[in-house]
Motif scaffolding. Structure first.
Motif, PDB file in Angstrom:
ATOM      1  N   THR A 311       1.008  -1.505  -0.460  1.00 43.53           N
ATOM      2  CA  THR A 311       0.160   0.058   0.188  1.00 43.53           C
ATOM      3  C   THR A 311       0.476   1.522   0.159  1.00 43.53           C
ATOM      4  OG1 THR A 311       0.453   0.319   2.292  1.00 43.53           O
ATOM      5  CG2 THR A 311      -2.191  -1.003   0.843  1.00 43.53           C
ATOM      6  N   GLY A 312       2.333   1.322   0.390  1.00 41.42           N
ATOM      7  CA  GLY A 312       2.933   2.509  -0.035  1.00 41.42           C
ATOM      8  C   GLY A 312       4.318   1.858   0.859  1.00 41.42           C
ATOM      9  N   TYR A 313       5.093   2.538   0.993  1.00 42.94           N
ATOM     10  CA  TYR A 313       6.799   2.439   1.756  1.00 42.94           C
ATOM     11  C   TYR A 313       6.951   3.510   2.449  1.00 42.94           C
ATOM     12  CZ  TYR A 313       7.288   6.528  -1.761  1.00 42.94           C
ATOM     13  OH  TYR A 313       7.517   7.676  -3.084  1.00 42.94           O
ATOM     14  N   GLN A 314       8.301   3.701   3.821  1.00 41.73           N
ATOM     15  CA  GLN A 314       8.705   3.964   4.263  1.00 41.73           C
ATOM     16  C   GLN A 314       9.696   5.133   4.270  1.00 41.73           C
ATOM     17  OE1 GLN A 314       9.233   1.998   7.580  1.00 41.73           O
ATOM     18  NE2 GLN A 314       7.445   0.875   7.535  1.00 41.73           N
ATOM     19  N   GLY A 315       9.792   6.363   4.566  1.00 44.28           N
ATOM     20  CA  GLY A 315      10.573   7.443   3.990  1.00 44.28           C
ATOM     21  C   GLY A 315       9.851   8.175   3.440  1.00 44.28           C
ATOM     22  N   PRO A 316      11.153   9.345   2.284  1.00 40.76           N
ATOM     23  CA  PRO A 316      10.748  10.535   1.506  1.00 40.76           C
ATOM     24  C   PRO A 316      10.141   9.770   0.578  1.00 40.76           C
ATOM     25  CG  PRO A 316      12.757  10.349   1.764  1.00 40.76           C
ATOM     26  CD  PRO A 316      12.616   9.417   2.603  1.00 40.76           C
ATOM     27  N   GLN A 317       9.072  10.806  -0.734  1.00 45.45           N
ATOM     28  CA  GLN A 317       8.591  10.424  -1.557  1.00 45.45           C
ATOM     29  C   GLN A 317       9.775  10.405  -3.208  1.00 45.45           C
ATOM     30  OE1 GLN A 317       6.672  13.301  -4.093  1.00 45.45           O
ATOM     31  NE2 GLN A 317       4.974  11.797  -4.278  1.00 45.45           N
ATOM     32  N   LEU A 336       0.240   1.037 -11.420  1.00 47.90           N
ATOM     33  CA  LEU A 336       0.693   0.702 -10.257  1.00 47.90           C
ATOM     34  C   LEU A 336       1.755   1.354  -9.169  1.00 47.90           C
ATOM     35  CD1 LEU A 336       1.426  -2.427  -9.164  1.00 47.90           C
ATOM     36  CD2 LEU A 336       3.886  -2.044 -10.557  1.00 47.90           C
ATOM     37  N   LEU A 337       2.025   2.859  -9.500  1.00 48.47           N
ATOM     38  CA  LEU A 337       3.273   2.995  -8.478  1.00 48.47           C
ATOM     39  C   LEU A 337       2.654   4.295  -8.214  1.00 48.47           C
ATOM     40  CD1 LEU A 337       6.197   2.838 -10.917  1.00 48.47           C
ATOM     41  CD2 LEU A 337       5.325   1.532  -9.258  1.00 48.47           C
ATOM     42  N   ARG A 338       1.369   5.300  -8.753  1.00 47.41           N
ATOM     43  CA  ARG A 338       1.379   6.443  -8.125  1.00 47.41           C
ATOM     44  C   ARG A 338       0.005   6.343  -7.025  1.00 47.41           C
ATOM     45  NH1 ARG A 338       1.495  11.296 -11.531  1.00 47.41           N
ATOM     46  NH2 ARG A 338       2.121  11.069 -13.465  1.00 47.41           N
ATOM     47  N   PRO A 339      -0.647   5.567  -6.317  1.00 49.80           N
ATOM     48  CA  PRO A 339      -1.115   4.935  -5.573  1.00 49.80           C
ATOM     49  C   PRO A 339      -0.078   4.832  -4.435  1.00 49.80           C
ATOM     50  CG  PRO A 339      -2.346   3.685  -7.208  1.00 49.80           C
ATOM     51  CD  PRO A 339      -1.236   4.439  -7.924  1.00 49.80           C
ATOM     52  N   LEU A 340       1.427   4.431  -4.918  1.00 49.48           N
ATOM     53  CA  LEU A 340       1.556   3.723  -3.879  1.00 49.48           C
ATOM     54  C   LEU A 340       2.809   5.184  -2.961  1.00 49.48           C
ATOM     55  CD1 LEU A 340       3.323   0.814  -5.172  1.00 49.48           C
ATOM     56  CD2 LEU A 340       0.983   0.765  -3.752  1.00 49.48           C
ATOM     57  N   GLY A 341       2.343   5.802  -3.298  1.00 49.30           N
ATOM     58  CA  GLY A 341       2.899   7.423  -2.882  1.00 49.30           C
ATOM     59  C   GLY A 341       4.181   7.553  -4.357  1.00 49.30           C
ATOM     60  N   PHE A 342       4.290   6.436  -5.600  1.00 49.31           N
ATOM     61  CA  PHE A 342       5.833   7.599  -6.095  1.00 49.31           C
ATOM     62  C   PHE A 342       5.097   8.648  -6.763  1.00 49.31           C
ATOM     63  CE2 PHE A 342       6.495   3.141  -5.445  1.00 49.31           C
ATOM     64  CZ  PHE A 342       8.125   3.342  -5.567  1.00 49.31           C
ATOM     65  N   SER A 343       6.429   9.611  -7.307  1.00 51.51           N
ATOM     66  CA  SER A 343       6.305  10.742  -8.187  1.00 51.51           C
ATOM     67  C   SER A 343       6.631  10.089 -10.052  1.00 51.51           C
ATOM     68  CB  SER A 343       6.802  11.649  -7.913  1.00 51.51           C
ATOM     69  OG  SER A 343       6.866  13.120  -8.826  1.00 51.51           O
ATOM     70  N   ALA A 425       6.765  -8.503  -9.320  1.00 50.51           N
ATOM     71  CA  ALA A 425       7.979  -8.208  -9.626  1.00 50.51           C
ATOM     72  C   ALA A 425       9.210  -7.622 -10.350  1.00 50.51           C
ATOM     73  CB  ALA A 425       8.857  -9.227 -11.242  1.00 50.51           C
ATOM     74  N   LEU A 426       7.962  -6.370 -10.987  1.00 47.41           N
ATOM     75  CA  LEU A 426       8.233  -4.864 -10.614  1.00 47.41           C
ATOM     76  C   LEU A 426       8.741  -4.381  -9.887  1.00 47.41           C
ATOM     77  CD1 LEU A 426       9.037  -2.354 -12.388  1.00 47.41           C
ATOM     78  CD2 LEU A 426       6.192  -2.212 -12.668  1.00 47.41           C
ATOM     79  N   LEU A 427       8.105  -4.379  -8.136  1.00 47.58           N
ATOM     80  CA  LEU A 427       7.991  -3.874  -7.576  1.00 47.58           C
ATOM     81  C   LEU A 427       8.977  -4.109  -6.282  1.00 47.58           C
ATOM     82  CD1 LEU A 427       4.090  -4.416  -5.948  1.00 47.58           C
ATOM     83  CD2 LEU A 427       5.423  -1.676  -6.600  1.00 47.58           C
ATOM     84  N   ASP A 428       8.941  -5.832  -6.374  1.00 46.03           N
ATOM     85  CA  ASP A 428      10.878  -6.885  -6.182  1.00 46.03           C
ATOM     86  C   ASP A 428      11.887  -5.519  -6.632  1.00 46.03           C
ATOM     87  OD1 ASP A 428       9.471  -7.907  -3.828  1.00 46.03           O
ATOM     88  OD2 ASP A 428       9.123  -9.773  -5.564  1.00 46.03           O
ATOM     89  N   MET A 429      11.373  -5.337  -7.752  1.00 44.51           N
ATOM     90  CA  MET A 429      13.493  -4.655  -8.635  1.00 44.51           C
ATOM     91  C   MET A 429      12.970  -3.319  -7.638  1.00 44.51           C
ATOM     92  SD  MET A 429      15.807  -5.099 -10.404  1.00 44.51           S
ATOM     93  CE  MET A 429      15.296  -6.842 -11.282  1.00 44.51           C
ATOM     94  N   ILE A 430      11.571  -2.571  -7.963  1.00 41.44           N
ATOM     95  CA  ILE A 430      12.362  -1.187  -7.392  1.00 41.44           C
ATOM     96  C   ILE A 430      12.295  -0.452  -5.854  1.00 41.44           C
ATOM     97  CG2 ILE A 430      10.696   0.898  -7.208  1.00 41.44           C
ATOM     98  CD1 ILE A 430       9.366   0.226  -9.637  1.00 41.44           C
ATOM     99  N   ALA A 431      12.113  -2.021  -4.846  1.00 40.55           N
ATOM    100  CA  ALA A 431      12.548  -2.160  -3.861  1.00 40.55           C
ATOM    101  C   ALA A 431      14.242  -2.350  -3.194  1.00 40.55           C
ATOM    102  CB  ALA A 431      12.113  -2.695  -2.838  1.00 40.55           C
ATOM    103  N   ARG A 432      14.690  -2.525  -4.658  1.00 38.11           N
ATOM    104  CA  ARG A 432      15.622  -3.425  -4.552  1.00 38.11           C
ATOM    105  C   ARG A 432      17.134  -2.549  -4.746  1.00 38.11           C
ATOM    106  NH1 ARG A 432      13.966  -8.468  -6.202  1.00 38.11           N
ATOM    107  NH2 ARG A 432      15.135  -7.909  -8.169  1.00 38.11           N
ATOM    108  N   GLN A 433      16.125  -1.586  -5.941  1.00 40.14           N
ATOM    109  CA  GLN A 433      17.392  -0.778  -6.425  1.00 40.14           C
ATOM    110  C   GLN A 433      17.289   0.713  -5.655  1.00 40.14           C
ATOM    111  OE1 GLN A 433      19.290  -0.903  -8.564  1.00 40.14           O
ATOM    112  NE2 GLN A 433      18.354  -2.943  -9.001  1.00 40.14           N
ATOM    113  N   ILE A 439       5.062  -0.801   2.760  1.00 47.11           N
ATOM    114  CA  ILE A 439       4.046  -0.646   3.520  1.00 47.11           C
ATOM    115  C   ILE A 439       2.922  -1.421   3.032  1.00 47.11           C
ATOM    116  CG2 ILE A 439       1.714   0.783   4.862  1.00 47.11           C
ATOM    117  CD1 ILE A 439       4.082   3.309   4.232  1.00 47.11           C
ATOM    118  N   VAL A 440       2.765  -2.559   3.950  1.00 46.02           N
ATOM    119  CA  VAL A 440       1.738  -3.738   3.752  1.00 46.02           C
ATOM    120  C   VAL A 440       0.817  -3.833   4.201  1.00 46.02           C
ATOM    121  CG1 VAL A 440       3.492  -5.245   2.449  1.00 46.02           C
ATOM    122  CG2 VAL A 440       2.474  -5.298   4.718  1.00 46.02           C
ATOM    123  N   GLU A 441      -0.366  -4.066   3.676  1.00 37.70           N
ATOM    124  CA  GLU A 441      -1.698  -4.662   3.898  1.00 37.70           C
ATOM    125  C   GLU A 441      -2.048  -5.945   4.588  1.00 37.70           C
ATOM    126  OE1 GLU A 441      -5.501  -5.649   1.456  1.00 37.70           O
ATOM    127  OE2 GLU A 441      -5.721  -3.132   1.470  1.00 37.70           O
TER     128      GLU A 441
END
Length: 520
Positions: A311-317, A336-343, A425-433, A439-441
């Motif tokens: 549902t989102g991620y911790q830290g600055p945008q 996929l990404l805008r609802p999670l808080g990414f610009s 897989a895309l979300l996992d890749m973004i998180a690693r990079q 933040i999970v539901e």
């Protein structure tokens, strides 16, 4: 008197001359007859050789004709099968898309599920054809990744449980002994092998069911898929591993598919350092056994997330730039990404993407390779030169043959994803990079569970004492020899030895000592 003697002498000479002449003529005639006989014999042998050669040529031509006709028939079956396999999911996608456009009261979740499964089927079909092509050209690439083996097996089994249930079949999953939490292998290829084996087991079984049994010991796995199907005749046990073949039985010939699954499975298993074998009892069922080296890492990664929905991620945008000439691709990434808080910023080409990067200063760029004008590789080079190592660049492309993992100093990008992209897989890749914590539901970050304590019989005590003694001395060869003896004499120690061997190979004597301290 003298005249008579002279005449006698002349007559005798004439007789001798005539006799000599006849003798010479006889010998000459005999020699000519012998030469004629030899010439006739040689000619006969040449004719016989020519006849034999003609027969061999006729046999070779007949064999080549049969092979050509068989290949032509296989090609025809292949084209018909491919056409059917493509049209079936396309029909589902086309139909549900029309229903959604018409505003019919079809549940979106149902439509989305059908469309996604159909798209996955098409993707697997294309990947299978590409894999055969890559194998033939020798360019199939294998990756070494950290894979959650229990989770992978659970996912594959659950994938086929619904399919088995729809046919009134059972699908059992048996773990015989301990399974490591993580192994190192190519996750995509291992998943493909398991899917092919389970798919065939369900496809060809009409009553009863299938069983997936997994055994793990000494850094290797034995994965068996057993079914209660019609079985495979002995003469077809190797033939079924040939491309576009599925056996001679009428029921097998009528099954959907293009006959690439087992061919790809055997090739992938060998590339991964394993082997697939089959045994079968006609009328009772078949058993496919995959033996594969799956080394367990020395230490499992900490803080691995097990989640249902991000549902989102911790830290600055964070700012993500998508450079892709496909509006459909940028739309999916946006949703996929805008609802999670990414610009999220979008560009349809390399030149526009470079200009937009100057404006938005992205943290990560999702970059296509094949675009009008500037190539994605050139754009990556320019982005790296402008923003340095702080910018993360992920190539997201359908050009699977150009796959290059990145971050090895030879390419400007950091990672590579192949289209169509699995969103998890895309979300996992973004998180690693970007080093993100999601933040999970309805779930929390779950650290990898510690290995369960081991309990060994009293007979293992002398070996454990020897191991501790050798560790204090740093005697690696003594430790290795003791481990071999311990595993042989105390079968219950197999799990312990499997944990200790990687630590020994890494010369991690402290870790080895800690593992021994946990043994009861």
């Amino acid at each position: 008197m003298a005249m008579a003697r002279i005449l006698g002498t002349i007559c005798l000479g004439l007789a001798l001359a005539i006799a000599a002449t006849f003798a010479r003529l006889f010998l000459k005639a005999r020699a000519g007859h012998r030469a004629a006989e030899e010439a006739s014999r040689a000619q006969t042998e040449r004719l016989c050789a020519e006849i034999a050669a003609h027969r061999e040529t006729e046999a070779a031509l007949a064999k080549a004709k049969d092979a050509a006709e068989a290949a032509n028939a296989a090609k025809t079956r292949y084209l018909v099968a491919v056409s059917h396999e493509i049209r079936s999911p396309l029909n589902a996608i086309y139909g549900y898309a029309q229903l959604l456009e018409r505003g019919d009261s079809i549940p979106p979740r149902e439509a989305g599920g059908v469309i996604r499964r159909s798209a996955e089927h098409l993707t697997n079909l294309v990947e299978g054809l590409l894999d055969i092509s890559r194998v033939e050209s020798g360019v199939l690439q294998v990756r070494q990744e950290l894979v959650r083996l229990p989770a992978l097996l659970d996912q594959v089994v659950e994938m086929f449980r619904v399919q088995a249930s729809a046919k009134g079949l059972s699908l059992d999953y048996v773990v015989d002994g301990r399974l490591p939490a993580y192994v190192r292998t190519d996750e995509k290829r291992l998943r493909q092998i398991l899917i092919n084996l389970l798919s065939n087991a369900i496809k060809y079984t009409e009553t009863g069911g299938a069983t997936l049994t997994v055994r793990y010991r000494s850094q290797s796995a034995a994965i068996e898929v057993r079914d209660t199907g019609p079985g495979i005749p002995a003469e077809d046990l190797e033939r079924i591993f040939e491309p576009f073949e599925r056996g001679r039985e009428p029921d097998a010939m009528m099954q959907p598919g293009i006959g690439l699954g087992l061919a790809i499975t055997r090739v992938l298993a060998r590339i991964l350092g394993g082997e697939v074998t089959v045994t079968s009892d006609v009328g009772k069922g078949s058993s496919f056994l995959l033996r594969l080296l799956l080394p367990e890492p020395i230490e499992a990664p900490a803080g691995t997330a097990a989640y249902r929905r991000v549902t989102g991620y911790q830290g600055p945008q964070k700012t993500i730039l998508v450079i892709d000439d496909s509006p459909a691709q940028t739309t999916v990434v946006n949703h996929l990404l805008r609802p999670l808080g990414f610009s999220v910023f979008e560009a349809s080409g390399g030149t526009a993407g470079l200009a937009l990067a100057e404006h938005c200063s992205p943290d990560l760029v999702l970059l296509d390779i094949q675009m009008p004008g500037t190539s994605g590789w050139d754009v990556a080079d320019q982005l790296r030169a402008r923003f340095g190592a702080g910018l993360r660049i992920v190539m997201v492309s359908a050009n699977a043959h150009e796959f290059h993992a990145g971050r090895d100093g030879r390419r400007a990008h950091d990672a590579f994803l192949t289209k169509p992209v699995d969103l998890d897989a895309l979300l996992d890749m973004i998180a690693r990079q970007l080093g993100l914590d999601w933040i999970v539901e309805d779930a929390e970050l779950v650290a990898a569970p510690p290995p369960p304590p081991l309990a060994l019989p009293e007979t293992a005590a002398p070996y454990l004492d020897a191991l501790r003694r050798f560790m204090k001395l740093g005697h690696v060869r003594g430790i290795e020899t003791t481990l071999v003896t311990l595993e042989r004499d105390v079968p219950e120690s197999a799990d312990l030895v499997a944990r200790l061997r990687p630590q020994l190979e890494a010369f991690d004597l402290r870790g080895l000592a800690r593992t021994l301290d946990d043994v009861g």
